[in-house]
Design a protein around this motif. Structure first.
Motif, PDB file in Angstrom:
ATOM      1  N   ARG A 121      35.181  48.550  53.226  1.00 53.61           N
ATOM      2  CA  ARG A 121      34.661  47.371  52.518  1.00 53.61           C
ATOM      3  C   ARG A 121      35.565  46.974  51.358  1.00 53.61           C
ATOM      4  NH1 ARG A 121      28.589  47.071  50.367  1.00 53.61           N
ATOM      5  NH2 ARG A 121      28.183  46.476  52.523  1.00 53.61           N
ATOM      6  N   MET A 122      36.116  47.933  50.653  1.00 58.51           N
ATOM      7  CA  MET A 122      36.887  47.669  49.445  1.00 58.51           C
ATOM      8  C   MET A 122      38.395  47.624  49.680  1.00 58.51           C
ATOM      9  SD  MET A 122      34.443  47.265  47.485  1.00 58.51           S
ATOM     10  CE  MET A 122      32.763  47.713  47.169  1.00 58.51           C
ATOM     11  N   ARG A 123      38.830  47.661  50.923  1.00 56.41           N
ATOM     12  CA  ARG A 123      40.277  47.741  51.195  1.00 56.41           C
ATOM     13  C   ARG A 123      41.064  46.554  50.653  1.00 56.41           C
ATOM     14  NH1 ARG A 123      38.499  47.193  56.841  1.00 56.41           N
ATOM     15  NH2 ARG A 123      38.586  44.981  57.305  1.00 56.41           N
ATOM     16  N   SER A 124      40.445  45.380  50.542  1.00 55.68           N
ATOM     17  CA  SER A 124      41.180  44.211  50.051  1.00 55.68           C
ATOM     18  C   SER A 124      41.534  44.339  48.560  1.00 55.68           C
ATOM     19  CB  SER A 124      40.399  42.922  50.292  1.00 55.68           C
ATOM     20  OG  SER A 124      39.184  42.946  49.579  1.00 55.68           O
ATOM     21  N   THR A 125      40.876  45.247  47.850  1.00 57.94           N
ATOM     22  CA  THR A 125      41.163  45.431  46.420  1.00 57.94           C
ATOM     23  C   THR A 125      41.968  46.705  46.146  1.00 57.94           C
ATOM     24  OG1 THR A 125      39.113  46.658  45.996  1.00 57.94           O
ATOM     25  CG2 THR A 125      39.027  44.243  45.795  1.00 57.94           C
ATOM     26  N   LYS A 126      42.369  47.400  47.199  1.00 62.56           N
ATOM     27  CA  LYS A 126      43.009  48.715  47.047  1.00 62.56           C
ATOM     28  C   LYS A 126      44.230  48.707  46.134  1.00 62.56           C
ATOM     29  CE  LYS A 126      44.506  52.733  49.568  1.00 62.56           C
ATOM     30  NZ  LYS A 126      44.780  53.360  50.828  1.00 62.56           N
ATOM     31  N   GLY A 127      45.039  47.658  46.165  1.00 62.14           N
ATOM     32  CA  GLY A 127      46.244  47.610  45.353  1.00 62.14           C
ATOM     33  C   GLY A 127      46.023  47.184  43.913  1.00 62.14           C
ATOM     34  N   LEU A 128      44.804  46.872  43.548  1.00 53.65           N
ATOM     35  CA  LEU A 128      44.520  46.399  42.195  1.00 53.65           C
ATOM     36  C   LEU A 128      44.160  47.555  41.263  1.00 53.65           C
ATOM     37  CD1 LEU A 128      42.377  43.295  43.231  1.00 53.65           C
ATOM     38  CD2 LEU A 128      44.834  43.380  42.722  1.00 53.65           C
ATOM     39  N   LYS A 129      44.530  47.420  40.001  1.00 49.05           N
ATOM     40  CA  LYS A 129      44.312  48.481  39.011  1.00 49.05           C
ATOM     41  C   LYS A 129      42.828  48.867  38.888  1.00 49.05           C
ATOM     42  CE  LYS A 129      45.549  49.640  34.272  1.00 49.05           C
ATOM     43  NZ  LYS A 129      46.229  49.156  33.067  1.00 49.05           N
ATOM     44  N   GLY A 130      41.953  47.886  38.850  1.00 53.69           N
ATOM     45  CA  GLY A 130      40.525  48.168  38.685  1.00 53.69           C
ATOM     46  C   GLY A 130      39.893  48.871  39.870  1.00 53.69           C
ATOM     47  N   HIS A 131      40.503  48.765  41.036  1.00 55.64           N
ATOM     48  CA  HIS A 131      39.956  49.423  42.233  1.00 55.64           C
ATOM     49  C   HIS A 131      39.784  50.923  42.010  1.00 55.64           C
ATOM     50  CE1 HIS A 131      39.420  50.290  46.547  1.00 55.64           C
ATOM     51  NE2 HIS A 131      40.131  51.362  46.269  1.00 55.64           N
ATOM     52  N   LYS A 132      40.820  51.540  41.472  1.00 55.16           N
ATOM     53  CA  LYS A 132      40.780  52.987  41.229  1.00 55.16           C
ATOM     54  C   LYS A 132      39.657  53.337  40.255  1.00 55.16           C
ATOM     55  CE  LYS A 132      43.613  56.754  39.446  1.00 55.16           C
ATOM     56  NZ  LYS A 132      44.904  57.119  38.855  1.00 55.16           N
ATOM     57  N   TYR A 133      39.476  52.533  39.211  1.00 60.26           N
ATOM     58  CA  TYR A 133      38.446  52.803  38.209  1.00 60.26           C
ATOM     59  C   TYR A 133      37.034  52.669  38.788  1.00 60.26           C
ATOM     60  CZ  TYR A 133      42.357  52.161  34.975  1.00 60.26           C
ATOM     61  OH  TYR A 133      43.547  52.248  34.329  1.00 60.26           O
ATOM     62  N   LEU A 134      36.834  51.664  39.626  1.00 57.66           N
ATOM     63  CA  LEU A 134      35.488  51.409  40.144  1.00 57.66           C
ATOM     64  C   LEU A 134      35.150  52.214  41.393  1.00 57.66           C
ATOM     65  CD1 LEU A 134      35.112  47.562  39.643  1.00 57.66           C
ATOM     66  CD2 LEU A 134      34.135  49.408  38.278  1.00 57.66           C
ATOM     67  N   TRP A 135      36.089  52.359  42.315  1.00 57.80           N
ATOM     68  CA  TRP A 135      35.756  52.955  43.610  1.00 57.80           C
ATOM     69  C   TRP A 135      36.588  54.179  43.963  1.00 57.80           C
ATOM     70  CZ3 TRP A 135      36.607  47.437  43.634  1.00 57.80           C
ATOM     71  CH2 TRP A 135      35.427  46.730  43.479  1.00 57.80           C
ATOM     72  N   GLY A 136      37.416  54.641  43.047  1.00 62.10           N
ATOM     73  CA  GLY A 136      38.310  55.749  43.357  1.00 62.10           C
ATOM     74  C   GLY A 136      37.645  57.105  43.494  1.00 62.10           C
ATOM     75  N   GLN A 137      36.566  57.338  42.799  1.00 62.51           N
ATOM     76  CA  GLN A 137      35.937  58.661  42.789  1.00 62.51           C
ATOM     77  C   GLN A 137      34.469  58.627  43.215  1.00 62.51           C
ATOM     78  OE1 GLN A 137      37.585  61.573  42.220  1.00 62.51           O
ATOM     79  NE2 GLN A 137      39.411  60.294  42.194  1.00 62.51           N
ATOM     80  N   MET A 138      34.134  57.798  44.161  1.00 59.64           N
ATOM     81  CA  MET A 138      32.749  57.725  44.636  1.00 59.64           C
ATOM     82  C   MET A 138      32.451  58.948  45.505  1.00 59.64           C
ATOM     83  SD  MET A 138      31.280  55.078  43.475  1.00 59.64           S
ATOM     84  CE  MET A 138      31.304  53.350  43.135  1.00 59.64           C
TER      85      MET A 138
END
Length: 161
Positions: A121-138
């Motif tokens: 679901r979140m693959r379109s945001t994978k290269g963005l800095k905020g992606h790691k902060y929001l979905w990196g450690q779920m």
């Protein structure tokens, strides 16, 4: 709307809602009988009138779950094209909003399959800095078991549905 017979339509609606809003709203009630609404960007509906969300950031929703497990999930299709077409026609072809009533399950470790669904679901945001902060450690999810579905009535605009 019947939860069992219309489940595939409900799932489709919530997928459309996520595409236009990037979240759903989950209402819960705390020990002081005060309601609150929590935006959740990681709700997934399964095949069996149940679903789950990744529980990393919410604070009130887990606290309320220990007191009152009842919740209401609202998914709104906010797509501008959907609304403009509907306003032009004078009616909606699909319900603009659906509420699901259910109960929260226990918090548990996410399965590999659940994590894969989130990554997809979140693959379109994978290269963005905020992606790691929001979905990196779920890592943790909470299941929701639904008992009832309700559509939003907007007079003549939803009369034919």
């Amino acid at each position: 709307m019947n939860l069992q017979t219309d489940w595939s339509k409900i799932r489709k609606h919530f997928n459309q809602s996520f595409k236009s809003n990037l979240h759903v709203s989950i209402a819960s009630v705390g020990s002081d009988d005060r309601p609150t609404v929590t935006p959740i960007g990681s709700l997934f509906l399964n095949d069996n009138q149940a679903g789950f969300y990744f529980e990393m950031f919410p604070s009130k929703l887990p606290a309320h779950a220990s007191i009152n497990k009842n919740v209401c999930v609202l998914g709104v299709n906010s797509s501008r094209l959907f609304w403009i077409k509907s306003l032009f026609k004078g009616r909606f072809e699909h319900y603009p909003a659906v509420k699901l009533y259910g109960q929260l399950g226990e918090k548990r470790k996410a399965t590999d399959r659940e994590i894969a669904r989130l990554k997809r679901r979140m693959r379109s945001t994978k290269g963005l800095k905020g992606h790691k902060y929001l979905w990196g450690q779920m890592e943790s999810v909470r299941e929701i078991y639904f008992q009832q579905a309700e559509t939003i009535n907007l007079a003549k605009m939803t009369q034919e549905l």
